[in-house]
Design an enzyme around this catalytic site. Structure first.
Site, PDB file in Angstrom:
ATOM      1  N   CYS A  77      -0.123   4.248   1.640  1.00  0.00           N
ATOM      2  CA  CYS A  77      -0.532   5.253   2.635  1.00  0.00           C
ATOM      3  C   CYS A  77       0.527   5.534   3.700  1.00  0.00           C
ATOM      4  O   CYS A  77       0.590   6.632   4.235  1.00  0.00           O
ATOM      5  CB  CYS A  77      -1.867   4.887   3.274  1.00  0.00           C
ATOM      6  SG  CYS A  77      -1.839   3.367   4.219  1.00  0.00           S
TER       7      CYS A  77
ATOM      8  N   GLU B 122     -16.433  -7.726  -5.172  1.00  0.00           N
ATOM      9  CA  GLU B 122     -15.010  -7.344  -5.096  1.00  0.00           C
ATOM     10  C   GLU B 122     -14.126  -8.596  -5.009  1.00  0.00           C
ATOM     11  O   GLU B 122     -13.069  -8.664  -5.624  1.00  0.00           O
ATOM     12  CB  GLU B 122     -14.756  -6.469  -3.858  1.00  0.00           C
ATOM     13  CG  GLU B 122     -15.316  -5.056  -3.957  1.00  0.00           C
ATOM     14  CD  GLU B 122     -14.413  -4.126  -4.764  1.00  0.00           C
ATOM     15  OE1 GLU B 122     -13.359  -4.566  -5.262  1.00  0.00           O
ATOM     16  OE2 GLU B 122     -14.786  -2.952  -4.898  1.00  0.00           O
TER      17      GLU B 122
ATOM     18  N   CYS C  57       0.867  -1.176   0.000  1.00  0.00           N
ATOM     19  CA  CYS C  57       0.000   0.000   0.000  1.00  0.00           C
ATOM     20  C   CYS C  57       0.901   1.223   0.000  1.00  0.00           C
ATOM     21  O   CYS C  57       2.089   1.132   0.293  1.00  0.00           O
ATOM     22  CB  CYS C  57      -0.914   0.007   1.223  1.00  0.00           C
ATOM     23  SG  CYS C  57      -2.270   1.200   1.064  1.00  0.00           S
TER      24      CYS C  57
ATOM     25  N   SER D 275      -6.783  -3.159  14.231  1.00  0.00           N
ATOM     26  CA  SER D 275      -6.280  -2.410  15.382  1.00  0.00           C
ATOM     27  C   SER D 275      -7.383  -1.989  16.353  1.00  0.00           C
ATOM     28  O   SER D 275      -7.232  -2.129  17.565  1.00  0.00           O
ATOM     29  CB  SER D 275      -5.509  -1.180  14.895  1.00  0.00           C
ATOM     30  OG  SER D 275      -6.328  -0.379  14.070  1.00  0.00           O
TER      31      SER D 275
ATOM     32  N   ARG E  89     -11.176   7.663   3.282  1.00  0.00           N
ATOM     33  CA  ARG E  89     -10.893   6.603   2.308  1.00  0.00           C
ATOM     34  C   ARG E  89     -12.161   6.052   1.653  1.00  0.00           C
ATOM     35  O   ARG E  89     -12.162   4.971   1.097  1.00  0.00           O
ATOM     36  CB  ARG E  89     -10.140   5.464   2.991  1.00  0.00           C
ATOM     37  CG  ARG E  89      -8.822   5.844   3.644  1.00  0.00           C
ATOM     38  CD  ARG E  89      -7.828   4.700   3.591  1.00  0.00           C
ATOM     39  NE  ARG E  89      -6.764   4.743   4.566  1.00  0.00           N
ATOM     40  CZ  ARG E  89      -5.776   5.636   4.584  1.00  0.00           C
ATOM     41  NH1 ARG E  89      -5.735   6.604   3.678  1.00  0.00           N
ATOM     42  NH2 ARG E  89      -4.831   5.576   5.507  1.00  0.00           N
TER      43      ARG E  89
ATOM     44  N   CYS F 268      -3.938   6.091  -0.011  1.00  0.00           N
ATOM     45  CA  CYS F 268      -3.398   4.806  -0.480  1.00  0.00           C
ATOM     46  C   CYS F 268      -3.003   4.838  -1.953  1.00  0.00           C
ATOM     47  O   CYS F 268      -2.602   3.821  -2.514  1.00  0.00           O
ATOM     48  CB  CYS F 268      -4.410   3.694  -0.227  1.00  0.00           C
ATOM     49  SG  CYS F 268      -4.884   3.576   1.519  1.00  0.00           S
TER      50      CYS F 268
ATOM     51  N   LYS G 165     -11.528  -7.649   6.040  1.00  0.00           N
ATOM     52  CA  LYS G 165     -11.373  -6.822   7.237  1.00  0.00           C
ATOM     53  C   LYS G 165     -12.270  -5.614   7.260  1.00  0.00           C
ATOM     54  O   LYS G 165     -12.673  -5.166   6.191  1.00  0.00           O
ATOM     55  CB  LYS G 165      -9.914  -6.421   7.396  1.00  0.00           C
ATOM     56  CG  LYS G 165      -9.472  -5.253   6.567  1.00  0.00           C
ATOM     57  CD  LYS G 165      -8.038  -4.955   6.902  1.00  0.00           C
ATOM     58  CE  LYS G 165      -7.620  -3.641   6.376  1.00  0.00           C
ATOM     59  NZ  LYS G 165      -6.263  -3.341   6.658  1.00  0.00           N
TER      60      LYS G 165
ATOM     61  N   LYS H 170     -12.456  -5.033   1.899  1.00  0.00           N
ATOM     62  CA  LYS H 170     -11.979  -4.111   2.925  1.00  0.00           C
ATOM     63  C   LYS H 170     -12.944  -2.940   3.027  1.00  0.00           C
ATOM     64  O   LYS H 170     -13.145  -2.209   2.067  1.00  0.00           O
ATOM     65  CB  LYS H 170     -10.581  -3.615   2.557  1.00  0.00           C
ATOM     66  CG  LYS H 170     -10.026  -2.596   3.533  1.00  0.00           C
ATOM     67  CD  LYS H 170      -8.554  -2.334   3.281  1.00  0.00           C
ATOM     68  CE  LYS H 170      -8.034  -1.246   4.199  1.00  0.00           C
ATOM     69  NZ  LYS H 170      -6.609  -0.989   3.997  1.00  0.00           N
TER      70      LYS H 170
ATOM     71  N   TYR I 195      -3.126  -8.845  16.334  1.00  0.00           N
ATOM     72  CA  TYR I 195      -2.094  -8.314  17.234  1.00  0.00           C
ATOM     73  C   TYR I 195      -2.019  -9.141  18.516  1.00  0.00           C
ATOM     74  O   TYR I 195      -1.101  -8.978  19.306  1.00  0.00           O
ATOM     75  CB  TYR I 195      -2.388  -6.837  17.545  1.00  0.00           C
ATOM     76  CG  TYR I 195      -2.480  -6.010  16.279  1.00  0.00           C
ATOM     77  CD1 TYR I 195      -1.322  -5.560  15.641  1.00  0.00           C
ATOM     78  CD2 TYR I 195      -3.714  -5.717  15.688  1.00  0.00           C
ATOM     79  CE1 TYR I 195      -1.395  -4.840  14.452  1.00  0.00           C
ATOM     80  CE2 TYR I 195      -3.795  -4.999  14.506  1.00  0.00           C
ATOM     81  CZ  TYR I 195      -2.634  -4.561  13.897  1.00  0.00           C
ATOM     82  OH  TYR I 195      -2.716  -3.860  12.719  1.00  0.00           O
TER      83      TYR I 195
HETATM   84  C1  PBG Z   1      -3.255   0.262   4.682  1.00  0.00           C
HETATM   85  C2  PBG Z   1      -3.812  -0.575   5.749  1.00  0.00           C
HETATM   86  C3  PBG Z   1      -4.666  -0.213   6.811  1.00  0.00           C
HETATM   87  C4  PBG Z   1      -4.783  -1.341   7.620  1.00  0.00           C
HETATM   88  C5  PBG Z   1      -4.063  -2.361   7.021  1.00  0.00           C
HETATM   89  N1  PBG Z   1      -3.492  -1.878   5.851  1.00  0.00           N
HETATM   90  C6  PBG Z   1      -5.234   1.088   7.208  1.00  0.00           C
HETATM   91  C7  PBG Z   1      -6.205   1.809   6.390  1.00  0.00           C
HETATM   92  O1  PBG Z   1      -6.756   1.320   5.420  1.00  0.00           O
HETATM   93  O2  PBG Z   1      -6.386   2.970   6.750  1.00  0.00           O
HETATM   94  C8  PBG Z   1      -5.537  -1.399   8.915  1.00  0.00           C
HETATM   95  C9  PBG Z   1      -5.108  -2.443   9.855  1.00  0.00           C
HETATM   96  C10 PBG Z   1      -5.549  -2.246  11.256  1.00  0.00           C
HETATM   97  O3  PBG Z   1      -6.364  -1.357  11.590  1.00  0.00           O
HETATM   98  O4  PBG Z   1      -5.041  -2.985  12.113  1.00  0.00           O
HETATM   99  N2  PBG Z   1      -4.094   0.701   3.710  1.00  0.00           N
END
Ligand code: PBG
Length: 317
Positions: free
Chosen positions: A108, A227, A106, A268, A211, A116, A242, A189, A307
């Site tokens: 970003c 997708e 990515c 996260s 985003r 991104c 995710k 996503k 994590y």
């Molecule tokens: C990058 C990316 C993101 C995450 C994984 N790859 C962040 C986003 O899309 O802003 C998030 C992972 C997480 O929150 O643990 N594009």
């Protein structure tokens, strides 16, 4: 007897541990919003990989915090980029024989604006603004994936959500003689509040806008399946879904419809939310961690990015 008739298994080998790699030596800087998560210099990342391999985890997912950022995200594909350095060091370590090294693809973390993809101006007068340009981003993502695979990534995992990136990456990998490198596509996503803490960990918060022009609306399950369909058609070998917990039905629907391996990413915000409750003494830590992960396996995920991977492995051991 409960163990004898249990329908869903969870083992350390199902778990992937994310690592955030940064420049320096001997650095372990804590991420404020994610207790227990650190930004690591390459030498520390190698030490971490040793521990992860000893615990029997399935692999690592690598993110990078570069020395400098620019508008194109150049540091994402530089030969000496931070993730490339980490991959080379990890590849030489004993641990890498037991771990699948997955590189997140990515821009970003590497762009000054935190988006991104490539940002261009659009519209005029009152309607003037910025937008992420899908097609010109594809080449940069492909370049990034190739440089990561050359540096030793076993798998490349595009998370940007640009349309057509799986095909672009597949073509570029094949052209570079890397036809054996599989693609794990973050096919489904959603634009999510649950990525909040990650943006601190990866220093990747968008500096303007959000985003939603490239990540999906959380209300849509048919769109998610479309997708995924497109990504598989373009050559994705595995898919990643995710966030995880708010989207269990999407994981289940994908499992029922597609035969490729499926991963779920406990992101996260899901981690930090549980950590906050543990700190307050509101939830039983060990049970809540395992329950949150078994739920994902039950929904149909073959593997889980989390994590909590190290802690869960200890609990399972
Ligand atoms: C990058 C990316 C993101 C995450 C994984 N790859 C962040 C986003 O899309 O802003 C998030 C992972 C997480 O929150 O643990 N594009």
């Amino acid at each position: 007897m409960r163990a004898l008739v249990r329908e869903t298994a969870l083992s350390p080998g199902d778990l992937i541990y994310p690592l955030f790699v940064r420049p320096g030596k001997g650095v372990r800087s804590p991420v404020g919003s994610m207790p227990g998560v650190f930004n690591l210099s390459v030498d520390e990342a190698v030490r971490e990989a040793d521990e992860v391999a000893r615990l029997g985890l399935g692999g690592l997912l690598l993110f990078g915090l570069p020395e400098t950022k620019d508008d194109q995200g150049t540091a994402a594909w530089e030969e000496d980029g931070i993730v490339q350095q980490a991959l080379r060091a990890l590849k030489q370590s004993e641990a890498s024989k037991k771990l699948v090294l997955i590189a997140d693809v990515c821009l970003c973390e590497y762009t000054r604006h935190g988006h991104c993809g490539v940002v261009v101006t659009s519209g005029e007068g009152l309607y003037a603004g910025f937008e992420v340009d899908n097609d010109s981003t594809l080449e940069l993502l492909a370049r990034t994936a190739v440089s990561q695979a050359k540096a030793g990534a076993d798998v490349v995992a595009p998370s940007d959500m640009m349309d057509g990136r799986v095909a672009a990456i597949r073509r570029a990998l094949d052209a570079a003689g890397l036809s054996q490198t599989p693609i794990l596509s973050y096919a489904s996503k959603f634009a999510s509040a649950f990525y909040g803490p990650f943006r601190e960990a990866a220093d990747s918060a968008p500096q303007f806008g959000d985003r939603r022009t490239y990540q999906m609306d959380g209300a849509n399950i048919r769109e998610a399946l479309r997708e995924i369909d497109l990504d598989i058609e373009e050559g994705a070998d595995m898919i990643l879904m995710k966030p995880a917990m708010p989207y269990l039905d999407v994981v289940r629907a994908a499992r029922d419809r597609f035969d490729v391996p499926i991963g779920a990413y406990q992101v996260s915000g899901e981690y930090s939310m549980l950590q906050a409750a543990f700190e307050k003494g509101w939830l039983d830590r060990d049970r809540a961690i395992l329950e949150s992960l078994v739920g994902l396996r039950r929904a149909g995920a073959d593997f889980i990015v989390t994590y909590f991977a190290k802690e869960a492995a200890r609990l399972l051991g």
